[in-house]
Design a protein around this motif. Structure first.
Motif, mmCIF file in Angstrom:
data_model
loop_
_atom_site.group_PDB
_atom_site.id
_atom_site.type_symbol
_atom_site.label_atom_id
_atom_site.label_comp_id
_atom_site.label_asym_id
_atom_site.label_seq_id
_atom_site.Cartn_x
_atom_site.Cartn_y
_atom_site.Cartn_z
ATOM 1 N N HIS A 36 29.186 -40.152 -11.267
ATOM 2 C CA HIS A 36 28.781 -41.136 -10.249
ATOM 3 C C HIS A 36 28.374 -42.432 -10.945
ATOM 4 N N GLU A 136 32.673 -44.440 -4.264
ATOM 5 C CA GLU A 136 31.726 -43.887 -3.322
ATOM 6 C C GLU A 136 31.735 -44.694 -2.024
ATOM 7 N N HIS A 189 24.898 -37.064 -4.409
ATOM 8 C CA HIS A 189 23.474 -36.722 -4.304
ATOM 9 C C HIS A 189 23.215 -35.377 -3.607
HETATM 10 ZN ZN LIG Z 1 26.214 -44.630 -5.751
#
Ligand SMILES: [Zn+2]
Length: 293
Positions: A36, A136, A189
């Protein structure tokens, strides 16, 4: 005499068992796959040029990254630095970000011009190879997972074998997977809003291709920096489904990059070595066809 010796031996054994239970686990020392990473224009155009960013990765033992940026020029900049990335030992796995600017965060899911941008990027590819994923992206209201463009892009990802990195809540996972049940969705997440470990478990059971990325995950670790029992159990039960990430969404995260990776190494060190290595490196490597060691 013999009895005395036995008692001493038992006492010593007891002491060393006690010491083993108390001493903190050594940090994980193997390679990391950062699943990420953002390289936004405020990073690469000023404080963190390519050499700086790669230096931070190298000092952290990061050997591959999912790279994406707002706009996509940042990813292209990194992917174009083929000699520097090779020297740093960092493999760039490029993803297409759906955002040209901050306004796109709130409207991409219904904005047809985002699909045009994605198709153009896919056709162009990068000097580090073709794009391997989308995202993302964010859905602040999970109902927007049913937006026309969200549906279209999930189906495109499924058709083209692209992974999808999505910052969404648990309801949106269900909605997105309904559009494209064979898509490889990476849940950024893994429930940043505090989705319970039980619900995460149910979703992992329900969607065998769902992966979880672990930056910013509340409740992941306890005060000592080690995994909470619920997360340790999830990782033990789903060893192939989790990955670590930095989420360098603002420059402060770049400044703290090495600390973030050290935090991950600390809790990884509390897992059995083979499981730690999978989560740190192996799962990301397998997803994108990189060497397993
Ligand atoms: Zn991010």
């Amino acid at each position: 005499m013999r009895t005395t010796r036995l008692v001493v031996a038992l006492l010593l054994a007891g002491c060393s068992l006690f010491a083993a239970a108390q001493s903190p686990a050594a940090a994980y020392t193997g390679p990391l796959f950062d699943a990420h990473l953002h390289y936004n224009d405020e990073a690469w155009m000023s404080a963190h040029p390519v050499e700086d960013a790669l230096g931070r990765m190298q000092r952290s033992g990061v050997r591959a990254i999912i790279a994406n940026s707002r706009p996509n020029e940042g990813t292209r900049t990194l992917a174009s630095a083929t000699e520097q990335t090779r020297r740093a030992g960092v493999t760039v796995v490029p993803f297409i970000r759906l955002y040209r600017n901050r306004a796109d965060y709130n409207s991409w899911f219904q904005d047809q011009s985002i699909v045009d941008m994605v198709m153009k990027e896919l056709a162009a590819g990068t000097p580090a190879g073709p794009y391997r994923g989308l995202g993302e992206f964010h859905l602040y209201d999970s109902a927007n997972a049913n937006g026309a463009v969200a549906r279209q892009l999930m189906q495109l990802a499924q058709q083209r074998g692209l992974a999808v990195l999505a910052h969404v809540d648990d309801s949106a996972i269900d909605l997105l997977m309904a559009h494209a049940p064979q898509a490889r969705l990476i849940w950024a997440h893994t429930g940043i809003g505090g989705t319970s470990p039980e619900r995460v478990r149910a979703l992992l059971n329900r969607y065998p291709l769902l992966m979880g990325e672990l930056s910013y995950r509340p409740g992941l670790t306890e005060a000592d920096g080690q995994l909470s029992p619920a997360w340790r159990a999830l990782m033990t039960d789903f060893p192939t489904r989790f990955m670590v990430g930095s989420d360098t969404w603002v420059n402060a995260r770049w400044q703290g990059y090495e600390g973030l990776m050290a935090d991950a190494r600390r809790w990884l060190g509390g897992l059995p070595p083979e499981l730690a290595r999978r989560i740190a490196w192996g799962n990301g490597a397998a997803l994108f066809g990189l060497p397993s060691d």
